[in-house]
Design an enzyme around this catalytic site. Structure first.
Site, PDB file in Angstrom:
ATOM      1  N   TYR A  20      38.765 -56.950 -10.057  1.00 26.55           N
ATOM      2  CA  TYR A  20      37.651 -57.318  -9.176  1.00 26.55           C
ATOM      3  C   TYR A  20      36.663 -56.206  -8.901  1.00 26.55           C
ATOM      4  CZ  TYR A  20      40.961 -61.030  -8.362  1.00 26.55           C
ATOM      5  OH  TYR A  20      41.826 -62.058  -8.554  1.00 26.55           O
ATOM      6  N   ASP A  22      34.313 -54.514 -10.721  1.00 22.36           N
ATOM      7  CA  ASP A  22      32.916 -54.599 -11.150  1.00 22.36           C
ATOM      8  C   ASP A  22      32.143 -55.591 -10.281  1.00 22.36           C
ATOM      9  OD1 ASP A  22      33.153 -53.166 -14.059  1.00 22.36           O
ATOM     10  OD2 ASP A  22      34.922 -54.349 -13.583  1.00 22.36           O
ATOM     11  N   TYR A 201      47.936 -51.644  -8.704  1.00 22.50           N
ATOM     12  CA  TYR A 201      48.338 -52.318  -9.931  1.00 22.50           C
ATOM     13  C   TYR A 201      49.860 -52.368  -9.945  1.00 22.50           C
ATOM     14  CZ  TYR A 201      43.539 -50.990 -10.948  1.00 22.50           C
ATOM     15  OH  TYR A 201      42.174 -50.810 -10.873  1.00 22.50           O
ATOM     16  N   ARG A 279      43.320 -49.018  -5.050  1.00 24.50           N
ATOM     17  CA  ARG A 279      43.260 -48.862  -6.506  1.00 24.50           C
ATOM     18  C   ARG A 279      41.803 -48.877  -6.975  1.00 24.50           C
ATOM     19  NH1 ARG A 279      45.086 -55.070  -8.147  1.00 24.50           N
ATOM     20  NH2 ARG A 279      42.962 -55.771  -8.646  1.00 24.50           N
ATOM     21  N   GLY A 280      41.611 -48.737  -8.295  1.00 29.12           N
ATOM     22  CA  GLY A 280      40.313 -48.987  -8.925  1.00 29.12           C
ATOM     23  C   GLY A 280      39.198 -48.147  -8.362  1.00 29.12           C
ATOM     24  N   GLU A 281      38.131 -48.818  -7.963  1.00 32.24           N
ATOM     25  CA  GLU A 281      36.939 -48.089  -7.498  1.00 32.24           C
ATOM     26  C   GLU A 281      36.534 -48.489  -6.087  1.00 32.24           C
ATOM     27  OE1 GLU A 281      33.947 -47.163 -10.240  1.00 32.24           O
ATOM     28  OE2 GLU A 281      32.311 -47.340  -8.798  1.00 32.24           O
ATOM     29  N   SER A 283      38.049 -50.485  -3.647  1.00 33.02           N
ATOM     30  CA  SER A 283      39.028 -50.361  -2.549  1.00 33.02           C
ATOM     31  C   SER A 283      39.345 -48.888  -2.290  1.00 33.02           C
ATOM     32  CB  SER A 283      40.304 -51.167  -2.827  1.00 33.02           C
ATOM     33  OG  SER A 283      40.931 -50.761  -4.016  1.00 33.02           O
TER      34      SER A 283
HETATM   35  O1  TRH Z   1      40.192 -54.866  -8.869  1.00 33.39           O
HETATM   36  P1  TRH Z   1      40.153 -53.438  -9.226  1.00 33.39           P
HETATM   37  O2  TRH Z   1      41.332 -52.951  -9.905  1.00 33.39           O
HETATM   38  O3  TRH Z   1      38.877 -53.123 -10.106  1.00 33.39           O
HETATM   39  C1  TRH Z   1      38.874 -52.292 -11.217  1.00 33.39           C
HETATM   40  C2  TRH Z   1      38.175 -50.997 -10.971  1.00 33.39           C
HETATM   41  O4  TRH Z   1      36.919 -51.184 -10.410  1.00 33.39           O
HETATM   42  C3  TRH Z   1      38.053 -50.249 -12.260  1.00 33.39           C
HETATM   43  O5  TRH Z   1      37.349 -49.063 -12.063  1.00 33.39           O
HETATM   44  C4  TRH Z   1      37.327 -51.120 -13.236  1.00 33.39           C
HETATM   45  O6  TRH Z   1      37.153 -50.496 -14.427  1.00 33.39           O
HETATM   46  C5  TRH Z   1      38.135 -52.369 -13.420  1.00 33.39           C
HETATM   47  O7  TRH Z   1      38.225 -53.035 -12.191  1.00 33.39           O
HETATM   48  C6  TRH Z   1      37.527 -53.283 -14.418  1.00 33.39           C
HETATM   49  O8  TRH Z   1      39.990 -52.581  -7.888  1.00 33.39           O
HETATM   50  P2  TRH Z   1      38.761 -52.375  -6.914  1.00 33.39           P
HETATM   51  O9  TRH Z   1      37.694 -51.582  -7.555  1.00 33.39           O
HETATM   52  O10 TRH Z   1      39.337 -51.838  -5.701  1.00 33.39           O
HETATM   53  O11 TRH Z   1      38.203 -53.820  -6.614  1.00 33.39           O
HETATM   54  C7  TRH Z   1      38.839 -54.741  -5.794  1.00 33.39           C
HETATM   55  C8  TRH Z   1      37.825 -55.535  -5.006  1.00 33.39           C
HETATM   56  O12 TRH Z   1      38.464 -56.606  -4.348  1.00 33.39           O
HETATM   57  C9  TRH Z   1      37.148 -54.705  -3.919  1.00 33.39           C
HETATM   58  O13 TRH Z   1      35.771 -55.039  -3.845  1.00 33.39           O
HETATM   59  C10 TRH Z   1      37.834 -55.155  -2.656  1.00 33.39           C
HETATM   60  C11 TRH Z   1      38.073 -56.601  -2.976  1.00 33.39           C
HETATM   61  N1  TRH Z   1      39.125 -57.279  -2.193  1.00 33.39           N
HETATM   62  C12 TRH Z   1      38.761 -58.344  -1.407  1.00 33.39           C
HETATM   63  O14 TRH Z   1      37.559 -58.689  -1.335  1.00 33.39           O
HETATM   64  N2  TRH Z   1      39.735 -59.011  -0.712  1.00 33.39           N
HETATM   65  C13 TRH Z   1      41.042 -58.638  -0.740  1.00 33.39           C
HETATM   66  O15 TRH Z   1      41.876 -59.280  -0.093  1.00 33.39           O
HETATM   67  C14 TRH Z   1      41.386 -57.505  -1.537  1.00 33.39           C
HETATM   68  C15 TRH Z   1      42.813 -57.060  -1.579  1.00 33.39           C
HETATM   69  C16 TRH Z   1      40.408 -56.859  -2.254  1.00 33.39           C
END
Ligand code: TRH
Length: 386
Positions: A20, A22, A201, A279-281, A283
């Site tokens: 999520y 991107d 993850y 994780r990711g970016e 969060s």
């Molecule tokens: O989902 P991610 O693992 O996204 C990753 C990274 O961005 C990575 O760098 C990228 O290359 C890859 O995707 C394709 O983790 P991230 O970045 O934390 O994104 C999660 C999103 O979900 C963030 O905007 C928060 C949101 N979220 C909610 O809206 N509700 C929820 O309940 C939770 C747990 C998260």
């Protein structure tokens, strides 16, 4: 009085690679550009079903719709002809713009400001690459790289105006937090309990840490939004799977599985916990705005490039910590990302939590510097499009 930027049309293009991040980043940025800077934003997304998880109310079957002041548009495999290009075009994370759209950009009298919004990294080279031009090989268009980052010479970090104050108010408001926990069906926090959110993850590190907590001296309550780590969590209790609403107890450990919410809902979870595992970016950044100690499960890259990125962040974040707190933090980040050694790492980290908590409170202002990412982005656009 702050200068109000001209109202411009923006097109943001996003492909959902996996997870999520991107869509999380682009959706957040689109809303901020509209709310705080009065910009007109259209967000093109190739996977509306994934997007709907963090944007309740979005209809994944509908090609074009309006949500929270943003035009959401399906980005179909075959891009339609006749779409007029916007004044500002953001290509998120190197996604390739459709040829028909590039042609529309080239046809504009005043060429659009075209930016590639890159992934966040604390590595030094980012400063040298932020703002670099990349002329199109055939068309009269130039793309510029926009690198988020932790220093003044980068594009900064996404942080909505007033967010840090809102978070501080929330953390001072015991009644609001009690009501919040109650709506989630989670009991009030007892004095000696550690409350942790877990959004990582899949990793054996999760099972190891939960097992340590189950056998440990302190009650620990872990809130797990539905997602990839649930299999590791389930295994701790001998379950195959877990789902939202499930509650499990083992020794001193209690686990609650929470439904995935919208982004403001997730912020509240981060603000309400003592420690967050993210994780990711996106969060990862939100955990920093929560001003609480956290562990970061970084997104895996080829040739262990992610480990370099992890250490670059640690050297920024840990710079002003005492040596024992810094060492414990580094050991815990490494153990989590290696997927082993969390029991020992936690034993080292737990005595440092007081210092890490104080550090986490001062960090957001330091990390943000003079301006957040959207402000820097709007300024860059103002400088190029007079
Ligand atoms: O989902 P991610 O693992 O996204 C990753 C990274 O961005 C990575 O760098 C990228 O290359 C890859 O995707 C394709 O983790 P991230 O970045 O934390 O994104 C999660 C999103 O979900 C963030 O905007 C928060 C949101 N979220 C909610 O809206 N509700 C929820 O309940 C939770 C747990 C998260």
């Amino acid at each position: 009085m702050p200068h109000r930027p001209s109202v411009r049309h923006w097109d943001i293009f996003c492909t959902v690679i996996d997870n999520y991040g991107d869509i999380g980043v682009t959706w957040r940025l689109a809303r901020q550009l509209q709310r705080e800077f009065g910009q007109r934003v259209r967000l093109w997304v190739d996977d509306l079903a994934s997007f709907a998880r963090l944007c309740p109310g979005l209809d994944p079957e509908c090609d074009g719709q309006e949500r929270q002041g943003i035009t959401l548009q399906r980005w179909p495999k075959t891009f339609p002809d006749g779409i007029a290009a916007a004044e500002v075009v953001i290509e998120a994370f190197g996604c390739q713009l459709p040829d028909a759209y590039l042609a529309a950009m080239a046809a504009r009298l005043v060429k659009p400001t075209w930016l590639n919004l890159e992934y966040l990294s604390a590595e030094d080279w980012v400063e040298g690459c932020h703002g670099l031009p990349s002329p199109h090989p055939r068309l009269p268009l130039t793309k510029h790289f926009f690198f988020p980052g932790f220093t003044e010479r980068t594009g900064g970090l996404i942080c909505e105006a007033g967010l840090l104050a809102e978070r501080a108010r929330w953390q001072a408001d015991a009644a609001a937090q009690a009501a919040y926990w109650s709506t989630l069906g989670v009991p009030p926090q007892t004095e000696d309990e550690l409350r942790v959110s877990l959004f990582s993850y899949a990793t054996p590190a999760a099972g190891e840490l939960l097992g340590t907590w189950a056998a440990g001296p302190q009650p620990v309550r872990v809130l797990v939004p539905e997602g990839k780590v649930l299999g590791d969590v389930a295994a701790v209790f001998g379950d195959e799977t877990l789902q939202a609403g499930d509650v499990r107890q083992k020794g001193r450990l209690a686990v609650h599985v929470l439904p995935f919410t919208d982004q403001p809902g997730y912020d509240r979870l981060l603000w309400s916990c003592d420690v967050n595992i993210v994780r990711g970016e996106d969060s990862f950044v939100r955990a920093q705005w929560a001003a609480r100690p956290f562990l970061w499960h970084i997104y895996l890259q080829e040739e262990d490039a992610h480990l370099v990125k992890l250490d670059a962040f640690l050297s920024h974040y840990g710079a002003s910590l005492s040596a024992p707190a810094r060492d414990a933090l580094i050991a815990a980040f490494h153990a989590w990302n290696r997927g082993q050694g969390m029991a020992a790492a936690w034993a080292g980290l737990a005595p440092q939590l007081d210092e890490l908590r104080r550090h986490a409170q001062g960090w957001p202002k330091q990390a943000l510097g003079s301006a957040d990412l959207a402000s820097r982005l709007v300024q860059m656009v103002e400088n190029t499009l007079q």
